[in-house]
Design a protein around this motif. Structure first.
Motif, mmCIF file in Angstrom:
data_model
loop_
_atom_site.group_PDB
_atom_site.id
_atom_site.type_symbol
_atom_site.label_atom_id
_atom_site.label_comp_id
_atom_site.label_asym_id
_atom_site.label_seq_id
_atom_site.Cartn_x
_atom_site.Cartn_y
_atom_site.Cartn_z
ATOM 1 N N PHE A 1 -16.709 -3.122 6.935
ATOM 2 C CA PHE A 1 -17.498 -2.283 6.040
ATOM 3 C C PHE A 1 -18.790 -1.920 6.772
ATOM 4 C CE2 PHE A 1 -15.200 -5.128 2.983
ATOM 5 C CZ PHE A 1 -14.207 -4.204 2.741
ATOM 6 N N TYR B 1 -2.502 -6.593 -7.350
ATOM 7 C CA TYR B 1 -3.813 -7.067 -6.896
ATOM 8 C C TYR B 1 -3.888 -8.587 -6.941
ATOM 9 C CZ TYR B 1 -6.164 -2.709 -6.062
ATOM 10 O OH TYR B 1 -6.536 -1.527 -5.496
ATOM 11 N N SER C 1 -8.704 1.001 2.479
ATOM 12 C CA SER C 1 -7.429 0.293 2.600
ATOM 13 C C SER C 1 -7.653 -1.203 2.706
ATOM 14 C CB SER C 1 -6.697 0.733 3.864
ATOM 15 O OG SER C 1 -5.981 1.889 3.622
ATOM 16 N N SER C 2 -8.619 -1.584 3.557
ATOM 17 C CA SER C 2 -8.766 -3.018 3.775
ATOM 18 C C SER C 2 -9.334 -3.675 2.521
ATOM 19 C CB SER C 2 -9.628 -3.298 4.997
ATOM 20 O OG SER C 2 -10.954 -2.993 4.742
ATOM 21 N N MET C 3 -10.117 -2.913 1.750
ATOM 22 C CA MET C 3 -10.588 -3.463 0.483
ATOM 23 C C MET C 3 -9.404 -3.697 -0.454
ATOM 24 S SD MET C 3 -13.821 -1.882 -1.436
ATOM 25 C CE MET C 3 -15.048 -1.951 -0.182
ATOM 26 N N GLU C 4 -8.496 -2.723 -0.471
ATOM 27 C CA GLU C 4 -7.295 -2.884 -1.298
ATOM 28 C C GLU C 4 -6.523 -4.129 -0.882
ATOM 29 O OE1 GLU C 4 -4.485 0.324 -1.424
ATOM 30 O OE2 GLU C 4 -5.969 1.651 -2.321
ATOM 31 N N MET C 5 -6.409 -4.326 0.420
ATOM 32 C CA MET C 5 -5.658 -5.484 0.901
ATOM 33 C C MET C 5 -6.374 -6.792 0.586
ATOM 34 S SD MET C 5 -2.759 -4.671 1.996
ATOM 35 C CE MET C 5 -2.332 -6.268 2.662
ATOM 36 N N MET C 6 -7.691 -6.712 0.375
ATOM 37 C CA MET C 6 -8.405 -7.927 -0.012
ATOM 38 C C MET C 6 -8.352 -8.101 -1.525
ATOM 39 S SD MET C 6 -11.641 -7.209 2.337
ATOM 40 C CE MET C 6 -12.456 -8.671 2.818
ATOM 41 N N ALA C 7 -7.482 -7.340 -2.166
ATOM 42 C CA ALA C 7 -7.307 -7.426 -3.617
ATOM 43 C C ALA C 7 -8.564 -7.025 -4.366
ATOM 44 C CB ALA C 7 -6.853 -8.824 -4.041
ATOM 45 N N ILE C 8 -9.321 -6.090 -3.783
ATOM 46 C CA ILE C 8 -10.491 -5.571 -4.487
ATOM 47 C C ILE C 8 -10.255 -4.085 -4.683
ATOM 48 C CG2 ILE C 8 -12.962 -5.157 -4.326
ATOM 49 C CD1 ILE C 8 -12.819 -7.663 -2.337
ATOM 50 N N ASP C 9 -10.282 -3.652 -5.929
ATOM 51 C CA ASP C 9 -9.964 -2.272 -6.232
ATOM 52 C C ASP C 9 -11.129 -1.372 -5.822
ATOM 53 O OD1 ASP C 9 -9.205 0.096 -7.233
ATOM 54 O OD2 ASP C 9 -8.703 -0.620 -9.241
ATOM 55 N N PRO C 10 -10.910 -0.485 -4.832
ATOM 56 C CA PRO C 10 -12.025 0.373 -4.408
ATOM 57 C C PRO C 10 -12.528 1.276 -5.522
ATOM 58 C CG PRO C 10 -10.036 0.843 -3.117
ATOM 59 C CD PRO C 10 -9.698 -0.259 -4.054
ATOM 60 N N HIS D 1 -14.321 -12.733 -5.083
ATOM 61 C CA HIS D 1 -13.262 -13.453 -5.775
ATOM 62 C C HIS D 1 -13.671 -14.822 -6.300
ATOM 63 C CE1 HIS D 1 -10.262 -10.492 -5.231
ATOM 64 N NE2 HIS D 1 -10.293 -10.532 -3.918
ATOM 65 N N THR E 1 -11.892 5.311 8.084
ATOM 66 C CA THR E 1 -12.000 4.105 8.900
ATOM 67 C C THR E 1 -11.291 2.925 8.242
ATOM 68 O OG1 THR E 1 -14.134 3.672 7.881
ATOM 69 C CG2 THR E 1 -14.161 4.739 10.006
ATOM 70 N N GLU E 2 -10.418 3.225 7.295
ATOM 71 C CA GLU E 2 -9.568 2.225 6.634
ATOM 72 C C GLU E 2 -10.344 1.181 5.844
ATOM 73 O OE1 GLU E 2 -7.151 0.929 10.037
ATOM 74 O OE2 GLU E 2 -5.478 1.917 9.043
ATOM 75 N N GLN E 3 -11.624 1.482 5.554
ATOM 76 C CA GLN E 3 -12.385 0.494 4.778
ATOM 77 C C GLN E 3 -11.834 0.374 3.362
ATOM 78 O OE1 GLN E 3 -16.725 0.693 5.127
ATOM 79 N NE2 GLN E 3 -16.431 2.008 6.880
ATOM 80 N N GLN F 1 0.819 -1.216 0.000
ATOM 81 C CA GLN F 1 0.000 0.000 0.000
ATOM 82 C C GLN F 1 0.847 1.256 0.000
ATOM 83 O OE1 GLN F 1 -2.909 -0.486 3.200
ATOM 84 N NE2 GLN F 1 -4.348 -0.864 1.546
ATOM 85 N N PHE G 1 -6.791 -5.265 10.226
ATOM 86 C CA PHE G 1 -6.405 -3.884 10.526
ATOM 87 C C PHE G 1 -6.534 -3.593 12.005
ATOM 88 C CE2 PHE G 1 -5.626 -1.449 6.648
ATOM 89 C CZ PHE G 1 -5.824 -2.444 5.719
ATOM 90 N N GLU H 1 -19.513 9.950 2.715
ATOM 91 C CA GLU H 1 -19.467 8.489 2.805
ATOM 92 C C GLU H 1 -18.091 7.957 2.423
ATOM 93 O OE1 GLU H 1 -21.810 6.400 -0.004
ATOM 94 O OE2 GLU H 1 -21.889 4.570 1.189
ATOM 95 N N ARG I 1 -1.961 -9.891 -3.967
ATOM 96 C CA ARG I 1 -2.667 -9.635 -2.704
ATOM 97 C C ARG I 1 -3.747 -10.663 -2.408
ATOM 98 N NH1 ARG I 1 -3.693 -3.300 -3.250
ATOM 99 N NH2 ARG I 1 -1.718 -2.508 -2.445
#
Ligand SMILES: Nc1ncnc2c1ncn2[C@@H]1O[C@H](COP(=O)(O)OP(=O)(O)OP(=O)(O)O)[C@@H](O)[C@H]1O
Ligand SMILES: [Mg+2]
Lengths: 271, 260, 197
Positions: free
Chosen positions: A98, A82, B130-139, A114, B126-128, A58, A92, B119, A85
């Protein structure tokens, strides 16, 4: 006699990183063995979360390499990153659930994105993960209806949803009562042993970490000040390490963020 | 002294240019980042609900009142020249060409744009994201794209509804209340309003406004400083900048469309 | 201020849609937190229905605009043909002004240009094909509806017999009367009064 070449999941070499003018890491080297639990400890604000973000790609380091399963993370393009990852996962520090989805949907999120699994299989998978963290009954709650500790556990369930190869836990024990703490400690260990995945645990809870970690790094002052198995560290001769392991306020590791002299500043800078 | 000033101005300009660059990259990611029809469509529908359906009440009420006020004011002026029969085209044309797209855009920026910024900004803080990025999902694909397309889809529809309700409101005041002949109201309007020149041009305006407002809202949220006052500033910025952009662009578009 | 005790009766005052989200909460007890996110729990089905209604409403509005406001059924939709007419002065005639026969609209002005040779305005009339049987002797004049109203073209069909041809598409109408310009009328009037006196 030649040692068998150890298998490492993540290898960090000569890594330097700074926030603005402030260096966080200078030429740091770390290795995280495959299938083992490696703990990272260090004073607050030293850059542990930053390190996990560097591994996740990141943020980009100023120099050095971070190799994860043969890929040098900082040099990867967006698409490849991606892809890589998908094999890692991160819990976190804030949980980062979410907020517009129920606990169930949070855990199911990555699976739905996925894979093309049918909904009833997803349901089974999610309930299994939720059961593991003791939140099966809370599946229909929204994140704002959870307590801090429950949110953290839900986030943990989400992090392990897709059975990744590498999990990075950022303070998994913070805010847990002794019972759930014990559950989580055992869960991390079990996941590690049964699925053979690699875990990196950032934590301040010395006894818990010592009980599950195969290897421990202690970082301070932009570098690694101690490393070894828990036993080795307990017997470590370095005063820095000893101070940290025993939680003494005064010693070589400064408790305070770098600042001017306390008395000087209180007296309005009169020297 | 002067050197310092120049330096800070220069830095400001570069910041702006950098901002435009980042915003364009984000827009690009949103435009071409639809995940897949099967997964993207439900997200799109839900965002239409949030962005469009939830703005419907304010749009309909404002449209009704603006149409009624237009008719009332127009009548007092036109009746002096015995031209009160021209009330229909007056109300219709001003709504279709200007007020419909512009007021809808302004209301949309205030109602939906600010909500989008807040929103996305909160999701960031709240890093949502970021955490999406880390789940390999492009925000950009999962969060920004459906919102962008929903905004683009909803605003022209809202503008059409606004104008129509406004015209009906004008009819209500002009014909039912002030007693203009109903037949004249419609027939003179029909002779003056052209589907392509007036209705479609108004829709094109609202599409342009939709792009600008949604783009600004999403960019401000995505780029917000992840703190409480950072987000509040981003939300304010969205409303101010989107409103100014609408008014400025409206002038430009009007010059191109209606000044022949 | 007294807060009424929490009871079933109080709960029934809560709006139904919020109540809906309450009952979906499987905690077993009623949850009365903020309802700002009630729509997040709304089932996909309901969202779809609302969005469907929204789009339908917009389509209905578009239909109203097309038929009731711009009235495409009367203009431009049917087949048309063009005639031309040269005037000395067109006054306030505009693009899209009406062409009427006895008050009935049969077409519109589709373009107004200036003839580059004699500098007279040439008006193109686009008329509906069903009104196509006009003879060469037809005449057009520019008229005003009311004292200050808009200007339109009054079309008077000429007689038809063997000696005259029917106007074909693109033909010029020879017999034209220009617009009355108020200033010129007043000028003429003053001039004639001055001559008399
Ligand atoms: N976005 C940022 N911009 C600038 N500096 C930052 C940012 N995030 C973190 N820092 C700085 O980087 C340093 C390391 O932060 P980090 O979050 O990695 O600490 P940490 O070791 O995880 O601390 P803790 O144990 O309290 O979570 C901190 O001193 C912080 O001031
Ligand atoms: Mg941290």
């Amino acid at each position: 006699m030649p040692e068998p070449i150890p298998q490492y999941s993540v290898e960090i070499e000569q890594l330097s990183f700074s926030r603005g003018d402030r260096p966080i890491y200078t030429d740091i080297n770390m290795r995280f063995p495959k299938g083992k639990v490696t703990a990272i400890m260090g004073p607050s604000g030293i850059g542990k979360t930053t390190l996990l973000r560097l591994i996740g790609g990141q943020i980009k380091p100023d120099s050095g390499s971070i190799v994860f399963r043969g890929h040098n993370i900082p040099t990867l393009g967006r698409k490849k990153l991606y892809q890589v990852r998908q094999d890692m996962s991160m819990l976190f520090q804030s949980g980062a659930l979410f907020t517009d989805m129920s606990v169930f949907d949070n855990v199911a999120f990555a699976i739905r994105e996925h894979t093309k699994l049918p909904e009833d299989i997803i349901r089974t998978m999610v309930l299994l993960k939720l059961e593991a963290v003791g939140l099966r009954g809370a599946r229909d709650l929204m994140p704002h209806e959870l307590s801090g500790g429950m949110a953290r556990r839900a986030a943990l369930a989400r992090a392990i949803a897709l059975d990744p190869k590498l999990i990075m836990y950022d303070e998994p024990f913070a805010g847990q009562d002794p019972i759930s703490m014990g559950v989580i400690v055992r869960l991390i260990k079990q996941l590690n042993d049964s699925l053979g995945l690699t875990s990196i645990v950032v934590s301040h809870d010395v006894p818990e970490v010592m009980s599950i970690a195969d290897f421990v790094y202690i970082i301070a002052d932009q570098r690694v000040i101690g490393k070894g198995t828990p036993q080795e560290l307990l017997d470590h001769e370095s005063p820095l390490v000893q101070q940290f392991m025993q939680g003494l306020p005064d010693g070589p590791v400064p408790f305070h963020f770098k600042a001017e002299d306390y008395h000087c500043e209180l007296l309005g800078g009169v020297k | 002294m002067i050197l310092n000033m120049l330096q800070s101005i220069g830095a400001g300009v570069f910041d702006r240019i950098g901002g435009v660059g980042r915003a364009s990259i984000m827009l690009f990611g949103a435009l071409f980042g639809i995940p897949s029809i099967r997964k993207g469509f439900p997200l799109f529908v839900r965002q239409i609900y949030v962005v469009g359906v939830q703005s419907l009440t304010i749009i309909m009420v404002s449209g009704l009142f603006i149409g009624m006020v237009l008719a009332l004011q127009g009548y007092t002026v036109l009746v002096d020249y015995g031209a009160e029969d021209s009330l229909g085209p007056m109300v219709g044309l001003s709504l279709l060409r200007e007020l419909g797209p512009v007021v809808t855009g302004l209301l949309f920026a205030g109602r939906a744009g600010s909500a989008l910024t807040a929103e996305i900004g909160l999701m960031k803080s709240t890093e949502q994201l970021s955490s999406m990025e880390m789940m390999a999902i492009d925000p950009l694909r999962r969060v920004i794209a459906p919102r962008f397309w929903a905004g683009l889809f909803c605003m022209p529809l809202l503008a059409i509804i606004f104008s129509t309700i406004g015209i009906l409101g004008g009819h209500l005041v002009g014909v039912e209340w002030l007693g203009i002949d109903g037949g004249n109201f419609w027939s003179i309007m029909q002779s003056k309003v052209d589907l392509v020149d007036d209705v479609f041009n108004g829709v094109i305006k609202s599409i342009v406004f939709a792009i600008v407002v949604t783009w600004i809202s999403l960019y401000k949220g995505y780029n917000a400083v992840p703190t409480a006052d950072g987000i509040s500033k981003a939300t304010t910025d969205t409303v101010v900048q989107a409103s100014l952009a609408i008014l400025g662009l409206d002038f430009v578009l009007t010059v191109f469309m209606f000044s022949s | 201020m007294d807060v009424p005790p929490f009871s079933k009766e109080n709960v029934s005052l809560v709006k139904p849609r919020f109540y809906d989200s309450v009952s979906r909460n499987k905690k077993g007890c009623l949850f009365l937190g903020d309802n700002s996110v009630w729509w997040m729990r709304m089932s996909t089905r309901k969202v779809e229905i609302m969005v469907g209604l929204f789009v339908t409403l917009a389509i209905a509005a578009m239909i109203v605009l097309a038929f009731k406001v711009a009235d495409i059924s009367a203009t431009g939709s049917g087949e048309t043909y063009e005639l031309k007419a040269k005037f000395d002065n067109i006054g306030g005639l505009k693009h899209r002004s009406a062409v009427k026969v006895g008050g009935v609209v049969i077409g519109r002005v589709s373009s107004i240009i200036l003839d580059p040779e004699d500098y007279l305005p040439v008006v193109t009339l686009t008329l509906e094909l069903k009104y196509s049987n006009f003879s060469e002797t037809s005449s057009v004049s520019i008229l005003t509806s009311g004292l200050l109203g808009e200007q339109y073209i009054g079309f008077s069909p000429g007689f038809i017999d063997e000696t005259v041809d029917i106007l074909q598409a693109g033909d010029y109408i020879e017999d034209t009367k220009s617009a009355l310009v108020l200033e010129e009328l007043i000028g003429q009037f003053l001039f004639s009064v001055g001559n008399d006196g």
